[in-house]
Design a protein around this motif. Structure first.
Motif, PDB file in Angstrom:
ATOM      1  N   ARG A 169       0.830  -1.203   0.000  1.00 50.10           N
ATOM      2  CA  ARG A 169       0.000   0.000   0.000  1.00 50.10           C
ATOM      3  C   ARG A 169       0.865   1.254   0.000  1.00 50.10           C
ATOM      4  NH1 ARG A 169      -3.643   1.017   5.094  1.00 50.10           N
ATOM      5  NH2 ARG A 169      -1.949   2.396   5.717  1.00 50.10           N
ATOM      6  N   LYS A 170       1.940   1.230   0.806  1.00 50.02           N
ATOM      7  CA  LYS A 170       2.851   2.361   0.868  1.00 50.02           C
ATOM      8  C   LYS A 170       3.525   2.592  -0.482  1.00 50.02           C
ATOM      9  CE  LYS A 170       2.923   4.120   5.067  1.00 50.02           C
ATOM     10  NZ  LYS A 170       2.748   5.571   5.331  1.00 50.02           N
ATOM     11  N   GLN A 171       3.927   1.514  -1.124  1.00 52.96           N
ATOM     12  CA  GLN A 171       4.559   1.633  -2.429  1.00 52.96           C
ATOM     13  C   GLN A 171       3.577   2.180  -3.458  1.00 52.96           C
ATOM     14  OE1 GLN A 171       5.927  -2.402  -2.938  1.00 52.96           O
ATOM     15  NE2 GLN A 171       7.900  -2.009  -1.943  1.00 52.96           N
ATOM     16  N   ALA A 172       2.317   1.721  -3.383  1.00 52.60           N
ATOM     17  CA  ALA A 172       1.292   2.223  -4.301  1.00 52.60           C
ATOM     18  C   ALA A 172       1.037   3.710  -4.052  1.00 52.60           C
ATOM     19  CB  ALA A 172      -0.002   1.427  -4.135  1.00 52.60           C
ATOM     20  N   GLU A 173       1.007   4.109  -2.771  1.00 53.06           N
ATOM     21  CA  GLU A 173       0.816   5.518  -2.434  1.00 53.06           C
ATOM     22  C   GLU A 173       1.976   6.358  -2.952  1.00 53.06           C
ATOM     23  OE1 GLU A 173       0.417   5.496   1.774  1.00 53.06           O
ATOM     24  OE2 GLU A 173      -1.699   4.902   1.758  1.00 53.06           O
ATOM     25  N   LYS A 174       3.189   5.807  -2.870  1.00 52.56           N
ATOM     26  CA  LYS A 174       4.358   6.526  -3.373  1.00 52.56           C
ATOM     27  C   LYS A 174       4.276   6.700  -4.885  1.00 52.56           C
ATOM     28  CE  LYS A 174       9.406   6.332  -3.615  1.00 52.56           C
ATOM     29  NZ  LYS A 174      10.631   5.524  -3.317  1.00 52.56           N
ATOM     30  N   ARG A 175       3.897   5.614  -5.580  1.00 52.48           N
ATOM     31  CA  ARG A 175       3.762   5.710  -7.036  1.00 52.48           C
ATOM     32  C   ARG A 175       2.684   6.725  -7.419  1.00 52.48           C
ATOM     33  NH1 ARG A 175       4.395   0.028  -6.588  1.00 52.48           N
ATOM     34  NH2 ARG A 175       2.130  -0.267  -6.753  1.00 52.48           N
ATOM     35  N   LEU A 176       1.569   6.707  -6.684  1.00 53.36           N
ATOM     36  CA  LEU A 176       0.490   7.657  -6.952  1.00 53.36           C
ATOM     37  C   LEU A 176       0.962   9.082  -6.701  1.00 53.36           C
ATOM     38  CD1 LEU A 176      -2.442   8.343  -7.605  1.00 53.36           C
ATOM     39  CD2 LEU A 176      -3.002   7.924  -5.195  1.00 53.36           C
ATOM     40  N   ARG A 177       1.689   9.278  -5.604  1.00 51.24           N
ATOM     41  CA  ARG A 177       2.189  10.611  -5.278  1.00 51.24           C
ATOM     42  C   ARG A 177       3.157  11.112  -6.349  1.00 51.24           C
ATOM     43  NH1 ARG A 177       3.289   9.394  -0.629  1.00 51.24           N
ATOM     44  NH2 ARG A 177       5.498   8.868  -0.828  1.00 51.24           N
ATOM     45  N   GLU A 178       4.046  10.225  -6.795  1.00 54.36           N
ATOM     46  CA  GLU A 178       4.994  10.598  -7.848  1.00 54.36           C
ATOM     47  C   GLU A 178       4.264  10.904  -9.150  1.00 54.36           C
ATOM     48  OE1 GLU A 178       7.545   7.233  -7.900  1.00 54.36           O
ATOM     49  OE2 GLU A 178       8.842   7.966  -6.274  1.00 54.36           O
ATOM     50  N   SER A 179       3.219  10.110  -9.454  1.00 53.32           N
ATOM     51  CA  SER A 179       2.430  10.346 -10.656  1.00 53.32           C
ATOM     52  C   SER A 179       1.726  11.690 -10.578  1.00 53.32           C
ATOM     53  CB  SER A 179       1.414   9.217 -10.844  1.00 53.32           C
ATOM     54  OG  SER A 179       0.571   9.468 -11.948  1.00 53.32           O
ATOM     55  N   GLN A 180       1.176  12.010  -9.414  1.00 52.13           N
ATOM     56  CA  GLN A 180       0.498  13.285  -9.227  1.00 52.13           C
ATOM     57  C   GLN A 180       1.472  14.452  -9.344  1.00 52.13           C
ATOM     58  OE1 GLN A 180      -1.297  12.528  -5.388  1.00 52.13           O
ATOM     59  NE2 GLN A 180      -3.275  12.007  -6.301  1.00 52.13           N
ATOM     60  N   GLU A 181       2.693  14.248  -8.832  1.00 50.65           N
ATOM     61  CA  GLU A 181       3.703  15.303  -8.933  1.00 50.65           C
ATOM     62  C   GLU A 181       4.105  15.526 -10.388  1.00 50.65           C
ATOM     63  OE1 GLU A 181       6.797  13.929  -6.406  1.00 50.65           O
ATOM     64  OE2 GLU A 181       5.800  14.530  -4.535  1.00 50.65           O
ATOM     65  N   ARG A 182       4.247  14.420 -11.145  1.00 48.50           N
ATOM     66  CA  ARG A 182       4.574  14.567 -12.562  1.00 48.50           C
ATOM     67  C   ARG A 182       3.446  15.268 -13.312  1.00 48.50           C
ATOM     68  NH1 ARG A 182       6.607   9.243 -11.820  1.00 48.50           N
ATOM     69  NH2 ARG A 182       4.677   8.364 -12.664  1.00 48.50           N
ATOM     70  N   LEU A 183       2.206  14.887 -12.980  1.00 48.46           N
ATOM     71  CA  LEU A 183       1.057  15.516 -13.618  1.00 48.46           C
ATOM     72  C   LEU A 183       1.003  17.001 -13.284  1.00 48.46           C
ATOM     73  CD1 LEU A 183      -1.570  15.408 -15.225  1.00 48.46           C
ATOM     74  CD2 LEU A 183      -2.746  14.702 -13.127  1.00 48.46           C
ATOM     75  N   GLN A 184       1.252  17.343 -12.011  1.00 48.17           N
ATOM     76  CA  GLN A 184       1.220  18.740 -11.606  1.00 48.17           C
ATOM     77  C   GLN A 184       2.304  19.541 -12.313  1.00 48.17           C
ATOM     78  OE1 GLN A 184      -1.165  20.144  -9.426  1.00 48.17           O
ATOM     79  NE2 GLN A 184      -0.299  21.969 -10.373  1.00 48.17           N
ATOM     80  N   THR A 185       3.494  18.922 -12.462  1.00 53.30           N
ATOM     81  CA  THR A 185       4.580  19.595 -13.172  1.00 53.30           C
ATOM     82  C   THR A 185       4.194  19.850 -14.621  1.00 53.30           C
ATOM     83  OG1 THR A 185       6.249  18.563 -11.748  1.00 53.30           O
ATOM     84  CG2 THR A 185       7.006  19.418 -13.862  1.00 53.30           C
ATOM     85  N   SER A 186       3.568  18.849 -15.240  1.00 53.01           N
ATOM     86  CA  SER A 186       3.123  18.999 -16.632  1.00 53.01           C
ATOM     87  C   SER A 186       2.074  20.097 -16.747  1.00 53.01           C
ATOM     88  CB  SER A 186       2.554  17.673 -17.154  1.00 53.01           C
ATOM     89  OG  SER A 186       3.518  16.645 -17.119  1.00 53.01           O
ATOM     90  N   VAL A 187       1.131  20.110 -15.806  1.00 51.26           N
ATOM     91  CA  VAL A 187       0.066  21.122 -15.828  1.00 51.26           C
ATOM     92  C   VAL A 187       0.656  22.522 -15.655  1.00 51.26           C
ATOM     93  CG1 VAL A 187      -1.899  22.028 -14.519  1.00 51.26           C
ATOM     94  CG2 VAL A 187      -1.782  19.595 -15.083  1.00 51.26           C
ATOM     95  N   ASP A 188       1.626  22.639 -14.720  1.00 53.98           N
ATOM     96  CA  ASP A 188       2.214  23.953 -14.444  1.00 53.98           C
ATOM     97  C   ASP A 188       3.001  24.495 -15.632  1.00 53.98           C
ATOM     98  OD1 ASP A 188       1.165  24.254 -11.931  1.00 53.98           O
ATOM     99  OD2 ASP A 188       2.869  23.356 -10.897  1.00 53.98           O
ATOM    100  N   HIS A 189       3.527  23.592 -16.476  1.00 57.39           N
ATOM    101  CA  HIS A 189       4.349  24.032 -17.600  1.00 57.39           C
ATOM    102  C   HIS A 189       3.604  23.997 -18.936  1.00 57.39           C
ATOM    103  CE1 HIS A 189       7.452  23.284 -14.543  1.00 57.39           C
ATOM    104  NE2 HIS A 189       8.198  24.130 -15.235  1.00 57.39           N
ATOM    105  N   MET A 190       2.289  23.839 -18.873  1.00 55.76           N
ATOM    106  CA  MET A 190       1.495  23.878 -20.103  1.00 55.76           C
ATOM    107  C   MET A 190       1.526  25.287 -20.687  1.00 55.76           C
ATOM    108  SD  MET A 190      -1.831  21.598 -19.049  1.00 55.76           S
ATOM    109  CE  MET A 190      -2.626  21.852 -20.626  1.00 55.76           C
ATOM    110  N   PRO A 191       1.524  25.416 -22.017  1.00 56.63           N
ATOM    111  CA  PRO A 191       1.526  26.755 -22.627  1.00 56.63           C
ATOM    112  C   PRO A 191       0.202  27.498 -22.453  1.00 56.63           C
ATOM    113  CG  PRO A 191       1.306  25.069 -24.322  1.00 56.63           C
ATOM    114  CD  PRO A 191       1.588  24.344 -23.039  1.00 56.63           C
ATOM    115  N   ASN A 192      -0.854  26.764 -22.154  1.00 56.78           N
ATOM    116  CA  ASN A 192      -2.175  27.374 -21.960  1.00 56.78           C
ATOM    117  C   ASN A 192      -2.547  27.403 -20.483  1.00 56.78           C
ATOM    118  OD1 ASN A 192      -2.375  27.565 -24.720  1.00 56.78           O
ATOM    119  ND2 ASN A 192      -3.658  25.748 -24.943  1.00 56.78           N
ATOM    120  N   ALA A 193      -3.456  28.294 -20.157  1.00 56.35           N
ATOM    121  CA  ALA A 193      -3.997  28.315 -18.797  1.00 56.35           C
ATOM    122  C   ALA A 193      -4.834  27.053 -18.585  1.00 56.35           C
ATOM    123  CB  ALA A 193      -4.849  29.552 -18.583  1.00 56.35           C
TER     124      ALA A 193
END
Length: 333
Positions: A169-193
């Protein structure tokens, strides 16, 4: 009898029928006096002890059945001297361990340098407080849930500790957290609002490009109604109606070119793409909006249209384009 004669002493258990017809458990102690050739027999009623032992055995049997069917876990009965009185569970089988080897061991013998931490929680359980804590031990994340076991007199001679292996469960939570961080990074660097709205129109997400385009920070906008901040007052009823249609699922998506207001008060033009997001039941849980600042592009397009207009007029009148352009500049001046 021959064995008693040969050995001189023997103790055993048997069942005896009483005068009233009931059957009791009896412990028989027999001594043989060879000189007198006599037997001395002592009988002790052990019915209550046998019943208690039977009840204990049934309790342990039930507890073991529960433990062995509790996924990725084991149960332990901890006695007041902090030794293990009983332990069993699936996790022992998964790790190829024999639970019997832990019976009677102290916390220090089992947990080593982690023992003081565990003892501090167990002490609170012996004081009547239920405990829940996590521990990283032997390359595993473990969740401990401990409850007091009360005796009839209100004392707490034992506590029950349920230990669950939560590594996966901890490993799954870590993977989810890392995935969310990658998604947030992608969203923050999108050329559009990138703006996520609740069905009621409150801002849930506001990326860095939205901050740059409209001038408001994420902290300023989350929880607010963006209509009150970035939409000109005269256009607000139209925008509210569009969101109402999206929220009700009557519109699959909606694209438009609108005027917006920057935080500093200047007007701008944005191209919007709005899409309702639905769950498995078809209910709209959010509205995703993408916005592009096209102010400069629109101004450039207007200039091109104007130049095209002057070119057409020049061709109609047979006037050199340079002269017409100069005349236009004089008029502007």
């Amino acid at each position: 009898i021959n064995d008693i004669v040969e050995q001189g002493y023997q103790r055993f258990e048997s069942k005896h029928r009483c005068k009233n017809g009931s059957v009791i458990d009896v412990e028989v102690s027999t001594n043989y006096l060879a000189d007198q050739k006599e037997f001395i027999v002592f009988l002790r009623n052990i019915t209550e002890r046998k019943e208690a032992e039977e009840a204990l055995w049934e309790s342990e049997k039930l507890l073991r059945t529960i433990a062995e069917n509790y996924p990725q876990s084991y149960l332990s009965i901890i006695k007041s001297d902090y030794t293990t009185g009983f332990t069993s569970g699936q996790e022992f089988q998964r790790q190829n361990l024999d639970p019997e080897q832990f019976i009677g061991l102290t916390l220090e013998q089992i947990f080593g340098d982690k023992a003081p931490l565990i003892r501090s929680h167990y002490e609170k359980a012996f004081q009547g407080e239920e405990q829940s804590f996590e521990l990283f031990l032997n390359d595993q994340y473990q969740l401990y849930r401990t409850v007091p076991l009360y005796a009839e007199d209100g004392s707490i001679p034992r506590i029950l500790s349920v230990v669950e292996n939560i590594t996966e469960r901890k490993q799954a939570e870590k993977r989810l957290r890392e995935s969310q961080e990658r998604l947030q990074t992608s969203v923050d660097h999108m050329p559009n609002a990138y703006i996520l709205f609740s069905p009621e129109g409150q801002v849930l997400e506001w990326n860095r490009t939205a901050e740059r385009i409209f001038g408001y920070t994420k902290e300023e906008m989350v929880g607010q109604s963006a209509v009150d901040f970035i939409v000109p007052e005269e256009a607000r009823p139209l925008v509210v109606n569009v969101f109402s249609q999206l929220e009700k699922g009557k519109t699959a998506s909606y694209s438009e070119k609108d005027n917006n207001v920057h935080k500093d008060g200047r007007l701008m033009t944005c191209q919007w793409h709005n899409t309702p997001l639905t769950d498995r039941t078809g209910e709209v849980f959010a509205i995703l909006s993408m916005a592009e600042d096209i102010t400069e592009r629109q101004q450039a397009e207007e200039q091109i249209k104007q130049q095209q207009y002057y070119l057409e007029k020049a061709q109609e009148l047979g006037v050199p384009m340079i002269a017409l352009t100069q005349r236009r500049d004089i008029v502007k001046a």
